[in-house]
Design an enzyme around this catalytic site. Structure first.
Site, PDB file in Angstrom:
ATOM      1  N   SER A  70      -5.590   6.137  -9.713  1.00 32.72           N
ATOM      2  CA  SER A  70      -5.516   4.805  -9.123  1.00 32.72           C
ATOM      3  C   SER A  70      -4.679   3.872 -10.009  1.00 32.72           C
ATOM      4  O   SER A  70      -3.494   4.114 -10.207  1.00 32.72           O
ATOM      5  CB  SER A  70      -6.933   4.268  -8.900  1.00 32.72           C
ATOM      6  OG  SER A  70      -6.911   3.075  -8.157  1.00 32.72           O
TER       7      SER A  70
ATOM      8  N   ASP B 125      -3.720   9.420  -6.285  1.00 33.96           N
ATOM      9  CA  ASP B 125      -3.793   8.283  -5.363  1.00 33.96           C
ATOM     10  C   ASP B 125      -3.524   6.959  -6.082  1.00 33.96           C
ATOM     11  O   ASP B 125      -4.416   6.127  -6.251  1.00 33.96           O
ATOM     12  CB  ASP B 125      -5.151   8.228  -4.656  1.00 33.96           C
ATOM     13  CG  ASP B 125      -5.040   7.580  -3.282  1.00 33.96           C
ATOM     14  OD1 ASP B 125      -4.023   7.813  -2.606  1.00 33.96           O
ATOM     15  OD2 ASP B 125      -5.955   6.843  -2.876  1.00 33.96           O
TER      16      ASP B 125
ATOM     17  N   HIS C 294     -10.390   7.290  -1.337  1.00 38.85           N
ATOM     18  CA  HIS C 294      -9.662   7.067  -2.590  1.00 38.85           C
ATOM     19  C   HIS C 294     -10.100   8.082  -3.656  1.00 38.85           C
ATOM     20  O   HIS C 294      -9.264   8.665  -4.356  1.00 38.85           O
ATOM     21  CB  HIS C 294      -9.918   5.640  -3.055  1.00 38.85           C
ATOM     22  CG  HIS C 294      -8.949   5.121  -4.068  1.00 38.85           C
ATOM     23  ND1 HIS C 294      -7.596   5.352  -4.010  1.00 38.85           N
ATOM     24  CD2 HIS C 294      -9.145   4.361  -5.190  1.00 38.85           C
ATOM     25  CE1 HIS C 294      -6.995   4.757  -5.031  1.00 38.85           C
ATOM     26  NE2 HIS C 294      -7.919   4.159  -5.761  1.00 38.85           N
TER      27      HIS C 294
END
Length: 448
Positions: free
Chosen positions: A158, A182, A252
């Site tokens: 992330s 991601d 996510h």
């Protein structure tokens, strides 16, 4: 309780306490600290095969005094993302063990929880630059002590993916590899390449997308971008807000769990280079001649057999589908049909495989298929499990015609090719007559 027994228990307690004090753990903050806001402080926790269960905080300026840290070994940095509650990531210990199983390496967990733990996401975003500056300085010190930037791998989750990108850019793109799981989308969606992860940040950049329509970043940002289930909604994740926290984080977080599964070799996630997920589902991108003899890219740690080709191609999009749960892998077949029917029909194909005990079904409905006189059609059939050997196959073409006469559809040939197991024989059948919406079964034959 006798004094002797009390002293024994006290000794055991002190011994255990002493053992714990020898280990340095990831910063664990409570929600109150996250609510009040934290100031950036970066720690490096070292793990090697010699201390997998006991992290050691590595001093930034005197790391050469740590006997477990060898700058001549490959070094992997694991960089977490936004931590709104302040709790440690649940996957840290797991990824440390799996990385250590790949090769003898230094594993450095970048603990920037003080900085990432903040209810104000914008503050955490601002702290990514400071974190990157801190780690860049450490890597430069490593290089002075004889470390090779070629052997440095940054794995960022992330916001951590952009931290890795900033580090790589500050080092002139000379680090060996960056893996982005991601990469965060909010505040980075319209950012220039200098303000986010991009392919120039390392010698090789691979990215996995699982939540592009929410917390993840859209587009292509590596030499290869893997898109699980198109990079959007993941199977098994909640579809409504009533599921609570899981509704927001499931898609996510799936990037981490897919990568862990790939590291563990529990699942083989083969990806197919393609221009779009819809083209992939339509069976238009099921061959990887460009990558011969290595075949299609597989998500995971070792990308060496595809690396040179990917660097030559530039930026490659690669797609795969998964199941909702471990081991995530689907079993895929390429289905080639040659039809010879008098009337044009539109429909979807339902394919079933039997091995005597079990049956698997795949409904190929990514789009309506056109069946007409002497037409060759290629399909992708995916199943949640694998059965072998296949003793019987059934086929049904559903057209939606429920009131009129059933038209006949003649198949001159059906050929079914296993994609994940190319050593297994192709299965064929010739000259089959079936009616629309009616199922026909047959025993597969060796292909001519």
């Amino acid at each position: 309780m006798s004094l002797w027994r009390f002293l024994i228990l006290l000794s055991i307690f002190m011994l255990c306490k002493g053992e714990d004090s020898d280990c340095d753990n990831f910063t664990d903050l409570d929600f109150h600290e996250s609510f009040m806001g934290t100031y950036l402080y970066v720690r490096l926790l070292l793990y090697t095969r010699a201390n997998l269960e006991c992290g050691q905080e590595l001093p930034h300026h005197s790391f050469t005094q740590e006997p477990l840290f060898n700058v001549t070994r490959p070094t992997t940095f694991v960089i977490h993302g936004y931590r709104p509650t302040g709790a440690p990531p649940i996957w840290i210990n797991h990824i440390v063990h799996l990385l250590a199983a790949q090769k003898d390496m230094n594993i450095l967990v970048v603990d920037w929880n003080r900085g990432a733990a903040n209810l104000n996401y914008f503050t955490a975003v601002a702290n990514t630059r400071g974190t990157a500056v801190n780690i860049t300085g450490f890597i430069e010190s490593m290089e002075k002590e004889g470390a090779s930037l070629d052997s440095i791998h940054l794995i960022g989750v992330s916001l951590g993916a952009h931290v890795a990108g900033f580090i790589g850019a500050m080092l002139g793109g000379r680090v060996g590899r960056i893996t982005g799981l991601d990469p965060a989308g909010p505040m980075f969606a319209s950012a220039s390449p200098e303000e986010r992860l991009d392919p120039t940040d390392a010698q090789f950049v691979d990215v996995l997308h699982t939540d592009m329509n929410s917390f993840g970043l859209r587009g292509t940002h590596g030499h290869i971008d893997f898109y699980a289930n198109g990079g959007l909604d993941q199977p098994g994740c909640p579809k409504t807000i009533f599921s609570g926290k899981s509704y927001f984080v499931c898609d996510h977080q799936r990037s981490v769990f897919l990568y862990l599964c790939a590291l563990n070799h529990t699942c083989k996630l083969t990806a197919y280079p393609c221009s779009s997920y819809s083209d992939f589902l339509s069976g238009q991108c099921l061959q990887c001649e460009t990558f011969k003899p290595a075949s299609c890219p597989v998500l995971g740690y070792d990308m060496s057999q595809w690396r040179d080709t990917l660097l030559r191609l530039g930026q490659t999009r690669a797609y795969f589908s998964t199941t909702a749960e471990l081991p995530y892998s689907k079993t895929s077949y390429r289905v080639d049909l040659v039809t010879w029917n008098q009337f044009l029909r539109w429909g979807v194909v339902i394919l079933r495989l039997y091995n005597g005990k079990n049956v698997l079904e795949s409904q190929i409905d990514s789009k309506l298929l056109r069946f007409e006189q002497y037409t060759s059609t290629r399909l992708l059939a995916q199943f949640d499990e694998e059965i072998y050997p296949i003793q019987k196959i059934s086929l049904r073409i559903v057209t939606g015609n429920v009131i009129g006469p059933r038209y006949k559809i003649r198949l001159l040939r059906i050929r079914i090719t296993p994609l994940e197991n190319p050593s297994r024989p192709l299965m064929c059948r010739y000259d089959i007559m079936l009616e629309e919406n009616a199922e026909v079964s047959f025993k597969p034959l060796p292909c001519d």
